[in-house]
Design an enzyme around this catalytic site. Sequence first.
Site, short mmCIF file in Angstrom:
data_model
loop_
_atom_site.label_atom_id
_atom_site.label_comp_id
_atom_site.label_asym_id
_atom_site.label_seq_id
_atom_site.Cartn_x
_atom_site.Cartn_y
_atom_site.Cartn_z
CE LYS A 101 30.20 65.70 20.49
NZ LYS A 101 29.53 66.89 21.07
NE ARG A 129 25.58 65.22 15.99
CZ ARG A 129 26.75 65.84 16.14
NH1 ARG A 129 27.87 65.26 15.81
NH2 ARG A 129 26.77 67.05 16.62
NE ARG A 141 31.96 75.23 19.06
CZ ARG A 141 31.36 74.06 19.19
NH1 ARG A 141 32.03 72.99 19.58
NH2 ARG A 141 30.06 73.94 18.95
NE ARG A 175 30.52 74.73 14.66
CZ ARG A 175 30.41 73.57 15.29
NH1 ARG A 175 31.49 73.03 15.86
NH2 ARG A 175 29.26 72.95 15.35
NE ARG A 231 25.01 72.49 16.97
CZ ARG A 231 26.09 73.16 17.37
NH1 ARG A 231 26.11 74.47 17.36
NH2 ARG A 231 27.14 72.52 17.77
P1 ADP Z 1 29.26 69.77 18.03
O1 ADP Z 1 30.76 69.50 18.08
O2 ADP Z 1 28.96 71.06 18.65
O3 ADP Z 1 28.48 68.64 18.57
P2 ADP Z 1 29.53 69.11 15.28
O4 ADP Z 1 30.64 69.87 14.70
O5 ADP Z 1 29.77 67.71 15.69
O6 ADP Z 1 28.94 69.93 16.49
O7 ADP Z 1 28.31 69.09 14.29
C1 ADP Z 1 27.85 70.25 13.64
C2 ADP Z 1 26.69 69.88 12.74
O8 ADP Z 1 27.12 68.97 11.73
C3 ADP Z 1 25.52 69.16 13.42
O9 ADP Z 1 24.61 70.07 14.03
C4 ADP Z 1 24.90 68.41 12.23
O10 ADP Z 1 24.14 69.29 11.42
C5 ADP Z 1 26.12 67.99 11.45
N1 ADP Z 1 26.60 66.67 11.86
C6 ADP Z 1 27.78 66.39 12.49
N2 ADP Z 1 27.88 65.07 12.71
C7 ADP Z 1 26.76 64.49 12.23
C8 ADP Z 1 26.26 63.15 12.17
N3 ADP Z 1 26.96 62.11 12.66
N4 ADP Z 1 25.05 62.95 11.59
C9 ADP Z 1 24.35 63.97 11.08
N5 ADP Z 1 24.74 65.24 11.11
C10 ADP Z 1 25.93 65.53 11.67
P1 ADP Z 2 31.97 69.75 21.23
O1 ADP Z 2 32.92 69.16 20.21
O2 ADP Z 2 31.43 68.72 22.15
O3 ADP Z 2 30.92 70.59 20.61
P2 ADP Z 2 34.19 71.53 21.97
O4 ADP Z 2 35.34 70.66 22.31
O5 ADP Z 2 34.22 72.22 20.65
O6 ADP Z 2 32.81 70.71 22.19
O7 ADP Z 2 34.04 72.61 23.15
C1 ADP Z 2 33.01 73.60 23.12
C2 ADP Z 2 33.57 74.88 23.72
O8 ADP Z 2 33.82 74.69 25.13
C3 ADP Z 2 34.91 75.33 23.13
O9 ADP Z 2 34.91 76.74 23.09
C4 ADP Z 2 35.95 74.80 24.12
O10 ADP Z 2 37.11 75.62 24.15
C5 ADP Z 2 35.20 74.86 25.45
N1 ADP Z 2 35.53 73.76 26.38
C6 ADP Z 2 35.74 72.46 26.08
N2 ADP Z 2 35.97 71.74 27.19
C7 ADP Z 2 35.89 72.61 28.23
C8 ADP Z 2 36.05 72.48 29.68
N3 ADP Z 2 36.29 71.29 30.24
N4 ADP Z 2 35.91 73.60 30.40
C9 ADP Z 2 35.64 74.79 29.83
N5 ADP Z 2 35.49 74.99 28.51
C10 ADP Z 2 35.61 73.91 27.71
#
Ligand code: ADP
Ligand code: ADP
Length: 216
Positions: A15, A90, A129, A162, A173
Amino acid sequence: MAAFIVLLGPPGVGKGTQAKILAETTKLAHVSSGDLFRENIKNQTELGRLAKSFIDKGELVPDDVTISMIRDRIARSDCEAGAILDGFPRTPAQADALENMLTEFGGEVDVVPYITAAESILVERASGRWTCREQGHIYHQTFSPPKKTGVCDMDGSELYQREDDKVETVTKRIRVYLRQTMPLVEYYRKGGKLLEIDGTQAVEQVTKELLSALNK
Ligand code: ADP
Ligand code: ADP
């Protein structure tokens, strides 16, 4: 009417990567709840301290604080034309709050791309990541490595892993996502807004499908 794109999908699916590209291309603001929390943690604010206690456990930050943080963010002038919402809403309560905010601000949820991938891929992506300290630019040690190990290509700041990207916490998660966020998939599907995208494809292909959805 301001157009808001809600990116849905499990942790690690891509995302943030896509949101950054879409924001550049569409000139809409990128609003990432996770980035906002991490900024607050870095700046040692009260919100940051509260959020950290949940984030470290892989749990969601409570709805009330999350909603008010996003409300303040969306009220800013760079969201006047809309925004790419990455990681918010979320929960069903957050989705309701978003509807209310957008009614108030004169915007609407335009399309909800739902990016999917199997759990093993999510764990592989999140655990490899590397995130940029300064602006949250995203890398992967295998799939999109930086030119220089440990250094962000874009702003030269340090890359870090992270704390919540440890395999254990990622697994937690994903469970939290299935329980608390999956209901939104049905909610937006019923509203005719959902567009499913195969997140196992290359970054460029996912972007292509997203852009064609946005142009419709
Ligand atoms: P990812 O990109 O891997 O989905 P995020 O960076 O979006 O992770 O989120 C990291 C953490 O931040 C989540 O596990 C949660 O603890 C918190 N968080 C992010 N967005 C929300 C939300 N909309 N509501 C509640 N907690 C959130
Ligand atoms: P999210 O915000 O959903 O948690 P991220 O965009 O941070 O996801 O991506 C999670 C990890 O996967 C990062 O290390 C990113 O570089 C990698 N990644 C994202 N999209 C792809 C893809 N299409 N193929 C391979 N690796 C990816």
